[in-house]
Write an enzyme that holds these catalytic residues in place. Structure first.
Site, PDB file in Angstrom:
ATOM      1  N   SER A 248     -53.538  32.732 -22.544  1.00  0.00           N
ATOM      2  CA  SER A 248     -53.079  34.112 -22.555  1.00  0.00           C
ATOM      3  C   SER A 248     -51.567  34.171 -22.554  1.00  0.00           C
ATOM      4  CB  SER A 248     -53.631  34.881 -21.366  1.00  0.00           C
ATOM      5  OG  SER A 248     -53.261  36.232 -21.515  1.00  0.00           O
TER       6      SER A 248
ATOM      7  N   GLY B 168     -65.113  36.395 -28.185  1.00  0.00           N
ATOM      8  CA  GLY B 168     -66.127  35.358 -28.412  1.00  0.00           C
ATOM      9  C   GLY B 168     -67.114  35.776 -29.494  1.00  0.00           C
TER      10      GLY B 168
ATOM     11  N   SER C  75     -69.580  39.237 -26.222  1.00  0.00           N
ATOM     12  CA  SER C  75     -68.750  40.419 -26.473  1.00  0.00           C
ATOM     13  C   SER C  75     -67.345  40.008 -26.893  1.00  0.00           C
ATOM     14  CB  SER C  75     -68.712  41.337 -25.230  1.00  0.00           C
ATOM     15  OG  SER C  75     -67.735  40.906 -24.313  1.00  0.00           O
ATOM     16  N   GLY C  76     -66.540  41.000 -27.275  1.00  0.00           N
ATOM     17  CA  GLY C  76     -65.115  40.811 -27.502  1.00  0.00           C
ATOM     18  C   GLY C  76     -64.751  39.674 -28.441  1.00  0.00           C
TER      19      GLY C  76
ATOM     20  N   GLY D 226     -69.146  32.842 -23.540  1.00  0.00           N
ATOM     21  CA  GLY D 226     -68.836  34.280 -23.537  1.00  0.00           C
ATOM     22  C   GLY D 226     -68.843  34.868 -24.931  1.00  0.00           C
ATOM     23  N   ALA D 227     -69.824  34.489 -25.749  1.00  0.00           N
ATOM     24  CA  ALA D 227     -69.888  34.981 -27.129  1.00  0.00           C
ATOM     25  C   ALA D 227     -70.656  36.298 -27.220  1.00  0.00           C
ATOM     26  CB  ALA D 227     -70.517  33.932 -28.035  1.00  0.00           C
TER      27      ALA D 227
ATOM     28  N   TYR E 125     -56.400  36.335 -12.066  1.00  0.00           N
ATOM     29  CA  TYR E 125     -56.706  36.157 -13.493  1.00  0.00           C
ATOM     30  C   TYR E 125     -55.588  35.389 -14.191  1.00  0.00           C
ATOM     31  CZ  TYR E 125     -57.047  37.329 -18.464  1.00  0.00           C
ATOM     32  OH  TYR E 125     -57.098  37.251 -19.847  1.00  0.00           O
TER      33      TYR E 125
HETATM   34  P1  NDP Z   1     -64.774  40.329 -22.815  1.00  0.00           P
HETATM   35  O1  NDP Z   1     -64.911  40.857 -21.440  1.00  0.00           O
HETATM   36  O2  NDP Z   1     -65.115  41.223 -23.966  1.00  0.00           O
HETATM   37  O3  NDP Z   1     -65.581  38.985 -22.976  1.00  0.00           O
HETATM   38  C1  NDP Z   1     -65.697  38.079 -21.933  1.00  0.00           C
HETATM   39  C2  NDP Z   1     -66.953  37.265 -22.114  1.00  0.00           C
HETATM   40  O4  NDP Z   1     -67.046  36.355 -21.013  1.00  0.00           O
HETATM   41  C3  NDP Z   1     -68.225  38.103 -22.110  1.00  0.00           C
HETATM   42  O5  NDP Z   1     -69.079  37.602 -23.102  1.00  0.00           O
HETATM   43  C4  NDP Z   1     -68.794  37.847 -20.732  1.00  0.00           C
HETATM   44  O6  NDP Z   1     -70.205  37.938 -20.649  1.00  0.00           O
HETATM   45  C5  NDP Z   1     -68.360  36.411 -20.531  1.00  0.00           C
HETATM   46  N1  NDP Z   1     -68.482  35.992 -19.129  1.00  0.00           N
HETATM   47  C6  NDP Z   1     -67.931  36.551 -18.037  1.00  0.00           C
HETATM   48  N2  NDP Z   1     -68.333  35.905 -16.930  1.00  0.00           N
HETATM   49  C7  NDP Z   1     -69.156  34.906 -17.325  1.00  0.00           C
HETATM   50  C8  NDP Z   1     -69.904  33.908 -16.657  1.00  0.00           C
HETATM   51  N3  NDP Z   1     -69.910  33.812 -15.317  1.00  0.00           N
HETATM   52  N4  NDP Z   1     -70.642  33.050 -17.385  1.00  0.00           N
HETATM   53  C9  NDP Z   1     -70.679  33.139 -18.727  1.00  0.00           C
HETATM   54  N5  NDP Z   1     -70.001  34.074 -19.422  1.00  0.00           N
HETATM   55  C10 NDP Z   1     -69.251  34.948 -18.731  1.00  0.00           C
HETATM   56  O7  NDP Z   1     -63.233  39.864 -22.909  1.00  0.00           O
HETATM   57  P2  NDP Z   1     -62.350  39.246 -24.112  1.00  0.00           P
HETATM   58  O8  NDP Z   1     -63.176  39.049 -25.308  1.00  0.00           O
HETATM   59  O9  NDP Z   1     -61.126  40.058 -24.200  1.00  0.00           O
HETATM   60  O10 NDP Z   1     -61.931  37.854 -23.485  1.00  0.00           O
HETATM   61  C11 NDP Z   1     -62.205  36.627 -24.095  1.00  0.00           C
HETATM   62  C12 NDP Z   1     -61.067  35.654 -23.830  1.00  0.00           C
HETATM   63  O11 NDP Z   1     -59.869  36.135 -24.416  1.00  0.00           O
HETATM   64  C13 NDP Z   1     -60.758  35.424 -22.356  1.00  0.00           C
HETATM   65  O12 NDP Z   1     -60.519  34.041 -22.162  1.00  0.00           O
HETATM   66  C14 NDP Z   1     -59.480  36.214 -22.139  1.00  0.00           C
HETATM   67  O13 NDP Z   1     -58.709  35.665 -21.099  1.00  0.00           O
HETATM   68  C15 NDP Z   1     -58.821  36.017 -23.484  1.00  0.00           C
HETATM   69  N6  NDP Z   1     -57.779  36.954 -23.821  1.00  0.00           N
HETATM   70  C16 NDP Z   1     -58.054  38.287 -24.018  1.00  0.00           C
HETATM   71  C17 NDP Z   1     -57.035  39.150 -24.350  1.00  0.00           C
HETATM   72  C18 NDP Z   1     -57.281  40.596 -24.564  1.00  0.00           C
HETATM   73  O14 NDP Z   1     -56.310  41.307 -24.815  1.00  0.00           O
HETATM   74  N7  NDP Z   1     -58.513  41.093 -24.492  1.00  0.00           N
HETATM   75  C19 NDP Z   1     -55.665  38.673 -24.512  1.00  0.00           C
HETATM   76  C20 NDP Z   1     -55.508  37.263 -24.284  1.00  0.00           C
HETATM   77  C21 NDP Z   1     -56.527  36.452 -23.968  1.00  0.00           C
HETATM   78  P3  NDP Z   1     -70.975  39.356 -20.535  1.00  0.00           P
HETATM   79  O15 NDP Z   1     -71.023  39.888 -21.939  1.00  0.00           O
HETATM   80  O16 NDP Z   1     -72.304  38.964 -20.011  1.00  0.00           O
HETATM   81  O17 NDP Z   1     -70.186  40.214 -19.613  1.00  0.00           O
END
Ligand code: NDP
Length: 315
Positions: A142, A15, A12-13, A9-10, A190
């Site tokens: 989380s 990653g 966006s966000g 999941g690199a 989740y």
């Molecule tokens: P994002 O939605 O920005 O990133 C999630 C990533 O996961 C995206 O790159 C997405 O891909 C990918 N993804 C989703 N489904 C799949 C799949 N089936 N196969 C491969 N990749 C997939 O969210 P965050 O950056 O916020 O989340 C990242 C981590 O941080 C998660 O584990 C979340 O639980 C954790 N987290 C986030 C917090 C927050 O406040 N945001 C707080 C605590 C933990 P695509 O770009 O294609 O959609």
């Protein structure tokens, strides 16, 4: 030589921010394991990661077949594996009905837990073979596992119960789509999946740390209220959540800061302790945080491991 790290999941966000932070040091080659190849390429370019510091490899965690193919393709690439970061996640808080992975598991637990469980198990041997000074398997957790915070106690609370829904296949047909066997609730699914992530990290530590020297760790990077994770939420929530986190709870961190924290857990030579759930205080210093009773229940972790092994076809 450069370290070699896979980040799921690199695209966006968190990653992406972590990929950028590691690539910028010049000491890491980042393998961006993503379901959307083009999006990942564009994302890498948009944050300025230079060509020699990354590659994109296709991985869809919502398909066990894809996870197996990814592991094969990675192995054939001939790259060593020094760190694996299980970061990708989906969050479906407004879903009224469950949706499912290719194998028919409820999507949040199927992606966030089962997909990563199989991936980490398949790549464990590759990590073992690494001759890097340290090798690490990081599973992003989380706050839902923290009992010492308000956010960890907001309903619906995570609860895996006796795992009857998971043991039944989590498919909404023979069993419930929820791990505890209850009615579907997307927000809870989740949170349950994140508790599974933290239990899995600890079970890896108990089973493999001594034998392999691999560091197993999890973390709560802070509330990154701006990421795509909240894309399925109602518009009003998406508007108000970032300022709420910034000014009211003060739990807000930027994507860049959170990426720096995860990069630290991957590469800081002083964070080698295994079995730890890292968090950061107000001054952005890392500390070993306590997990909730359920998220540190060793018996549940063992049972979760065994049930998950059956579901992903390892047992
Ligand atoms: P994002 O939605 O920005 O990133 C999630 C990533 O996961 C995206 O790159 C997405 O891909 C990918 N993804 C989703 N489904 C799949 C799949 N089936 N196969 C491969 N990749 C997939 O969210 P965050 O950056 O916020 O989340 C990242 C981590 O941080 C998660 O584990 C979340 O639980 C954790 N987290 C986030 C917090 C927050 O406040 N945001 C707080 C605590 C933990 P695509 O770009 O294609 O959609």
């Amino acid at each position: 030589r450069k370290g070699s790290v896979i980040i799921t999941g690199a695209s966006s966000g968190l990653g992406l921010a972590t990929a950028k932070a590691l690539a910028e040091t010049g000491e890491w080659h980042v393998i961006m394991a993503c379901r959307n190849f083009l999006k990942a390429e564009k994302a890498a370019k948009s944050v300025g990661i230079t060509k020699e510091n990354y590659s994109v490899m296709h991985l869809d965690l919502a398909s066990l077949e894809s996870v197996r193919q990814f592991a094969d393709t990675f192995r054939r690439s001939g790259r060593p594996l020094d760190a694996l970061v299980c970061n990708a996640a989906v969050y479906l808080p407004t879903a009224k009905e469950p949706t499912y992975t290719a194998e028919g598991f409820e999507l949040s637990v199927g992606t966030n837990h089962l997909g990563h469980f199989l991936l980490a198990r398949l790549l464990l041997d590759d990590l073992k073979q690494s001759d890097y000074p340290y090798k690490r398997l990081i599973i992003v957790g989380s706050i839902t596992g923290n009992t010492n915070t308000l956010a960890g106690n907001v309903p619906p609370k995570a609860n895996l119960g006796d795992l009857r829904g998971l043991a039944g296949g989590l498919n909404g047909i023979q069993s419930s789509a929820m791990i505890d066997g209850g009615d579907f609730d997307g927000a809870k699914a989740y949170k349950d999946s994140k508790v599974c992530n933290m239990l899995t990290m600890q079970e890896f530590h108990r089973r493999y740390h001594e034998e392999t020297g691999i560091t197993f760790a999890s973390l709560y990077p802070g509330c990154i209220a701006t990421t795509g994770l909240f894309r399925e939420h109602i518009p009003l929530f998406r508007l108000l959540f970032p300022p709420f986190q910034k000014y009211i709870t003060k739990g807000y961190v930027s994507e860049e800061e959170a990426g720096g924290r995860l990069a630290q857990v991957v590469s800081d030579p002083s964070l080698t302790k295994s079995g730890v759930y890292w968090s950061w205080n107000k001054n952005s210093e890392s500390f070993e945080n306590q997990l909730s009773k359920e998220a540190s229940d060793a018996e549940k972790a063992r049972k979760l491991w065994e049930v998950s092994e059956k579901l992903v076809g390892l047992a």
